[in-house]
Design a protein around this motif. Structure first.
Motif, PDB file in Angstrom:
ATOM      1  N   VAL A 145       1.468  -0.991   0.339  1.00 25.27           N
ATOM      2  CA  VAL A 145       0.099   0.192   0.106  1.00 25.27           C
ATOM      3  C   VAL A 145       1.032   1.355  -0.026  1.00 25.27           C
ATOM      4  O   VAL A 145       0.155   2.039  -0.540  1.00 25.27           O
ATOM      5  CB  VAL A 145      -1.443  -0.200   1.467  1.00 25.27           C
ATOM      6  N   LEU A 150      -1.205   2.594   6.778  1.00 27.18           N
ATOM      7  CA  LEU A 150      -1.937   2.181   5.989  1.00 27.18           C
ATOM      8  C   LEU A 150      -1.888   0.628   5.744  1.00 27.18           C
ATOM      9  O   LEU A 150      -3.074  -0.077   5.499  1.00 27.18           O
ATOM     10  CB  LEU A 150      -1.056   2.704   4.313  1.00 27.18           C
ATOM     11  N   VAL A 174      -8.001   3.992   0.599  1.00 26.76           N
ATOM     12  CA  VAL A 174      -6.549   2.455   0.518  1.00 26.76           C
ATOM     13  C   VAL A 174      -7.227   1.749  -0.519  1.00 26.76           C
ATOM     14  O   VAL A 174      -6.675   0.823  -1.828  1.00 26.76           O
ATOM     15  CB  VAL A 174      -6.576   1.926   1.914  1.00 26.76           C
TER      16      VAL A 174
END
Length: 310
Positions: A30, A138, A178
């Motif tokens: 990510v 994240l 995300v």
């Protein structure tokens, strides 16, 4: 929501694990996709996913991070009074099959996960108070998206002698961002075999040096029309960089003149230092002249590519 099991990792070899990761995007991917990774560029990740570039071997920091994972997990159990267990599987989001999760551990008796980290003492500020490096934030939000969990615990051994652990709460806004970023990367780049743009990061530079380590002598190629704009950009920023460098040097020299023979000076809360530093340098030119035979035995050729415009 219950995550699907893509594959069990019990008795899975490292090669099989790497192959399974090509089926989607994991938590550590990510930060790369969103531009928060210092170590890997989006185009390198793309090449890994389509099988055209093998992931680099882990460096010493990553090696010891893996080695100390059990130590961090046991210390977390001791301090938090919670138990953790391994989740020996690669999980997959039931609605977004390109979202994968290879979890460190989960909290026993709770719908919560656990991530173990190690960090250099130089990065201690990133773990101060309630802070967690954004790349890890994240990563944990990605895991919560895949598992449906509401909280993730992260523990870190900083500098080998400072232990911190903190909860990361599920954040739906971050999770949706995300998911959108991963969906775009997977569908628009990996599926369509269209690489992301090369950028100016060190990660992109390192990738290009790895992909094209040598030039073929006396060869040339006609560059596409886009090269004209890139060349103009390069020359413009090269001029700006030179000008900025001269202005920076001018400011530094004026500060040095103010310091004179003094080693340091204060202006408000800022400290300016101009310190004498002794160093020993090897005189290779003299050594080659005095000991030509020995020089030939110990000299090692270093190959790199120099970029220039004429």
């Amino acid at each position: 929501m219950r995550a699907d099991v893509l594959a069990s990792t019990v008795n899975m070899s490292h090669e099989e694990w790497l192959a399974a990761r090509k089926n989607g995007l994991g938590g550590s991917d990510v930060a790369v996709i969103t531009g928060f990774s210092k170590y890997k560029s989006p185009v390198e990740l793309y090449l890994e996913k389509i099988g055209e570039f093998e992931p680099k071997e882990a460096g010493e920091a990553a090696y010891f991070g893996t080695l100390l994972e059990d130590v961090v997990a046991k210390e977390f159990e001791k301090r938090s009074e919670m138990k953790v267990r391994r989740r020996n599987a690669i999980l997959r989001h039931p609605d977004y099959p390109w979202m994968l999760a290879n979890l460190d551990r989960v909290i026993v008796g709770k719908q919560e996960g656990f991530e173990a980290k190690t960090a250099s003492a130089y990065l201690s500020d990133e773990w101060a108070e309630d802070k967690v490096p954004w790349s890890y934030e994240l990563q944990c939000q990605h895991y919560m998206a895949v598992t449906g969990y509401e909280r993730w615990w992260i523990a870190c051994l900083v500098g080998g002698n400072k232990f911190v652990y903190k909860p990361i709460e599920r954040d739906e806004e971050v999770i949706q961002a995300v998911i959108q970023a991963e969906r775009k990367f997977w569908n628009e780049h990996v599926v369509k075999r269209i690489p992301p743009m090369i950028d100016g990061s060190d990660a992109s530079s390192n990738l290009l040096n790895t992909l094209y380590p040598k030039s073929i002598p006396d060869t040339y190629v006609e560059l596409p029309s886009d090269a004209k704009r890139l060349l103009e950009d390069f020359e413009y920023w090269q001029t700006e960089e030179k000008s900025a460098g001269e202005r920076k040097d001018e400011a530094a020299n004026k500060l040095k003149d103010m310091l004179g023979e003094h080693e340091s000076g204060w202006i408000g809360e800022r400290k300016v230092i101009w310190k004498s530093v002794a160093s020993n340098r090897f005189d290779s030119t003299k050594f080659k002249k005095d000991h030509p035979d020995l020089y030939g035995q110990y000299v090692k050729e270093s190959l790199s590519r120099r970029f220039s415009v004429k």
